[in-house]
Design a protein around this motif. Structure first.
Motif, mmCIF file in Angstrom:
data_model
loop_
_atom_site.group_PDB
_atom_site.id
_atom_site.type_symbol
_atom_site.label_atom_id
_atom_site.label_comp_id
_atom_site.label_asym_id
_atom_site.label_seq_id
_atom_site.Cartn_x
_atom_site.Cartn_y
_atom_site.Cartn_z
ATOM 1 N N GLU A 62 7.104 80.270 -109.317
ATOM 2 C CA GLU A 62 5.912 81.009 -109.765
ATOM 3 C C GLU A 62 5.296 81.740 -108.594
ATOM 4 O O GLU A 62 5.184 81.150 -107.522
ATOM 5 C CB GLU A 62 4.877 80.044 -110.368
ATOM 6 N N PRO A 63 4.934 82.968 -108.717
ATOM 7 C CA PRO A 63 4.940 83.848 -109.882
ATOM 8 C C PRO A 63 6.219 84.692 -110.015
ATOM 9 O O PRO A 63 6.208 85.756 -110.603
ATOM 10 C CB PRO A 63 3.719 84.739 -109.644
ATOM 11 N N PHE A 64 7.347 84.218 -109.450
ATOM 12 C CA PHE A 64 8.653 84.866 -109.585
ATOM 13 C C PHE A 64 8.635 86.295 -109.053
ATOM 14 O O PHE A 64 9.001 87.243 -109.737
ATOM 15 C CB PHE A 64 9.144 84.834 -111.043
ATOM 16 N N GLU A 65 8.224 86.421 -107.812
ATOM 17 C CA GLU A 65 8.166 87.754 -107.199
ATOM 18 C C GLU A 65 8.522 87.681 -105.718
ATOM 19 O O GLU A 65 8.373 86.645 -105.083
ATOM 20 C CB GLU A 65 6.790 88.382 -107.386
ATOM 21 N N ARG A 66 8.992 88.819 -105.215
ATOM 22 C CA ARG A 66 9.314 88.976 -103.795
ATOM 23 C C ARG A 66 9.158 90.452 -103.444
ATOM 24 O O ARG A 66 9.275 91.320 -104.314
ATOM 25 C CB ARG A 66 10.747 88.556 -103.478
ATOM 26 N N ALA A 67 8.975 90.708 -102.169
ATOM 27 C CA ALA A 67 8.950 92.092 -101.689
ATOM 28 C C ALA A 67 10.376 92.644 -101.731
ATOM 29 O O ALA A 67 11.339 91.885 -101.587
ATOM 30 C CB ALA A 67 8.417 92.133 -100.259
ATOM 31 N N PRO A 68 10.550 93.962 -101.944
ATOM 32 C CA PRO A 68 11.895 94.538 -101.993
ATOM 33 C C PRO A 68 12.730 94.229 -100.745
ATOM 34 O O PRO A 68 13.920 93.939 -100.854
ATOM 35 C CB PRO A 68 11.638 96.035 -102.133
ATOM 36 N N GLY A 93 13.140 96.818 -118.415
ATOM 37 C CA GLY A 93 12.007 95.942 -118.719
ATOM 38 C C GLY A 93 12.155 94.517 -118.210
ATOM 39 O O GLY A 93 11.469 93.617 -118.694
ATOM 40 N N LEU A 94 13.037 94.301 -117.223
ATOM 41 C CA LEU A 94 13.287 92.945 -116.735
ATOM 42 C C LEU A 94 12.488 92.607 -115.481
ATOM 43 O O LEU A 94 12.297 91.432 -115.163
ATOM 44 C CB LEU A 94 14.786 92.759 -116.476
ATOM 45 N N VAL A 95 12.029 93.643 -114.762
ATOM 46 C CA VAL A 95 11.171 93.450 -113.589
ATOM 47 C C VAL A 95 10.089 94.519 -113.596
ATOM 48 O O VAL A 95 10.217 95.546 -114.276
ATOM 49 C CB VAL A 95 11.946 93.521 -112.238
ATOM 50 N N THR A 96 9.043 94.240 -112.842
ATOM 51 C CA THR A 96 8.001 95.248 -112.613
ATOM 52 C C THR A 96 7.814 95.390 -111.110
ATOM 53 O O THR A 96 8.158 94.485 -110.340
ATOM 54 C CB THR A 96 6.650 94.833 -113.234
ATOM 55 N N ARG A 97 7.266 96.543 -110.720
ATOM 56 C CA ARG A 97 6.897 96.779 -109.321
ATOM 57 C C ARG A 97 5.408 97.043 -109.288
ATOM 58 O O ARG A 97 4.888 97.746 -110.151
ATOM 59 C CB ARG A 97 7.617 98.014 -108.770
ATOM 60 N N ARG A 98 4.758 96.496 -108.277
ATOM 61 C CA ARG A 98 3.327 96.755 -108.109
ATOM 62 C C ARG A 98 3.010 96.690 -106.623
ATOM 63 O O ARG A 98 3.810 96.217 -105.827
ATOM 64 C CB ARG A 98 2.502 95.750 -108.887
ATOM 65 N N ARG A 99 1.827 97.175 -106.301
ATOM 66 C CA ARG A 99 1.357 97.086 -104.915
ATOM 67 C C ARG A 99 1.067 95.627 -104.580
ATOM 68 O O ARG A 99 0.605 94.865 -105.422
ATOM 69 C CB ARG A 99 0.099 97.909 -104.716
ATOM 70 N N ALA A 102 -1.685 91.384 -100.883
ATOM 71 C CA ALA A 102 -1.882 91.036 -99.475
ATOM 72 C C ALA A 102 -1.850 92.267 -98.572
ATOM 73 O O ALA A 102 -2.516 92.304 -97.546
ATOM 74 C CB ALA A 102 -0.815 90.036 -99.035
ATOM 75 N N ASP A 103 -1.045 93.255 -98.946
ATOM 76 C CA ASP A 103 -0.880 94.461 -98.130
ATOM 77 C C ASP A 103 -0.758 95.639 -99.092
ATOM 78 O O ASP A 103 0.289 95.840 -99.698
ATOM 79 C CB ASP A 103 0.374 94.336 -97.254
ATOM 80 N N GLY A 104 -1.815 96.413 -99.235
ATOM 81 C CA GLY A 104 -1.852 97.508 -100.202
ATOM 82 C C GLY A 104 -0.755 98.530 -100.032
ATOM 83 O O GLY A 104 -0.426 99.257 -100.958
ATOM 84 N N ARG A 105 -0.156 98.598 -98.837
ATOM 85 C CA ARG A 105 0.941 99.549 -98.629
ATOM 86 C C ARG A 105 2.266 98.989 -99.119
ATOM 87 O O ARG A 105 3.182 99.729 -99.431
ATOM 88 C CB ARG A 105 1.063 99.899 -97.141
ATOM 89 N N GLY A 106 2.379 97.665 -99.154
ATOM 90 C CA GLY A 106 3.624 97.032 -99.564
ATOM 91 C C GLY A 106 3.778 96.977 -101.073
ATOM 92 O O GLY A 106 2.823 97.183 -101.825
ATOM 93 N N ARG A 107 5.001 96.709 -101.502
ATOM 94 C CA ARG A 107 5.305 96.584 -102.926
ATOM 95 C C ARG A 107 5.822 95.177 -103.199
ATOM 96 O O ARG A 107 6.349 94.514 -102.313
ATOM 97 C CB ARG A 107 6.371 97.598 -103.356
ATOM 98 N N VAL A 108 5.671 94.774 -104.440
ATOM 99 C CA VAL A 108 6.169 93.482 -104.892
ATOM 100 C C VAL A 108 6.958 93.713 -106.172
ATOM 101 O O VAL A 108 6.547 94.495 -107.031
ATOM 102 C CB VAL A 108 4.996 92.496 -105.150
ATOM 103 N N VAL A 109 8.090 93.037 -106.287
ATOM 104 C CA VAL A 109 8.905 93.086 -107.495
ATOM 105 C C VAL A 109 8.766 91.728 -108.172
ATOM 106 O O VAL A 109 8.877 90.688 -107.519
ATOM 107 C CB VAL A 109 10.390 93.351 -107.158
ATOM 108 N N ALA A 110 8.495 91.735 -109.472
ATOM 109 C CA ALA A 110 8.288 90.484 -110.210
ATOM 110 C C ALA A 110 9.099 90.481 -111.493
ATOM 111 O O ALA A 110 9.314 91.533 -112.110
ATOM 112 C CB ALA A 110 6.803 90.310 -110.537
#
Length: 172
Positions: A62-68, A93-99, A102-110
């Motif tokens: 949980e929450p099943f996410e990592r940075a690219p 529709g299997l993953v989402t990307r969001r900012r 912790a770091d507004g410039r970074g992305r997270v894939v969930a």
């Protein structure tokens, strides 16, 4: 393999062809295993790379996410290759990307709920498939083979940074 080795030994008795017995068989086995593993991936509409991304996200907990970049490091591909995989998974529709919070410039894939359901089903079948592939060996033989491969891999594979134990290879 034995026939090929015999032919080379006959034609080039000055060359030690004994490594070919191990390397050739491993190469052939690797191709056969990849084909059998891919059957499960395709059943779920995935390629090996997509399965690997979903499995890496699922293993994160949980929450099943990592940075690219983290995904790329865990799956040992370039960030460019990872972007293409993420694009396909996001489109499906299997993953989402969001900012990153912790770091507004970074992305997270969930994982999305659909992605989690799919990888949970696919992974269970993947493990049943791997079990069936090992059923030709006794448990002691499988354990011995795992130890030999672990030792050899540690000597051949360049070290990779990260939290992974160096004596364990990620299994998708």
């Amino acid at each position: 393999m034995a026939r090929i080795q015999d032919e080379w030994a006959r034609e080039r008795p000055d060359v030690d062809v004994s490594p070919q017995g191990v390397i050739g068989r491993l190469h052939r086995l690797g191709l056969l295993l990849t084909d059998r593993l891919a059957l499960v991936y395709r059943k779920y509409g995935l390629g090996e790379g997509e399965f690997d991304v979903l499995a890496t996200l699922r293993r994160a907990g949980e929450p099943f996410e990592r940075a690219p970049g983290e995904l790329a490091a865990h799956t040992m591909v370039t960030t460019g290759a990872m972007s293409k995989r993420i694009d396909r998974l996001e489109r499906d529709g299997l993953v989402t990307r969001r900012r990153s919070a912790a770091d507004g410039r970074g992305r997270v894939v969930a994982l999305t709920p659909a992605g989690r359901d799919l990888i949970d089903q696919a992974f269970a079948e993947h493990m049943r498939n791997e079990r069936s592939l090992l059923d030709g060996l006794t448990p002691p033989e499988a354990a011995q083979l795992e130890q030999l491969l672990t030792t050899w891999l540690a000597k051949v594979e360049p070290p990779h940074p990260g939290p992974e134990r160096p004596d364990r290879q990620d299994t998708p």
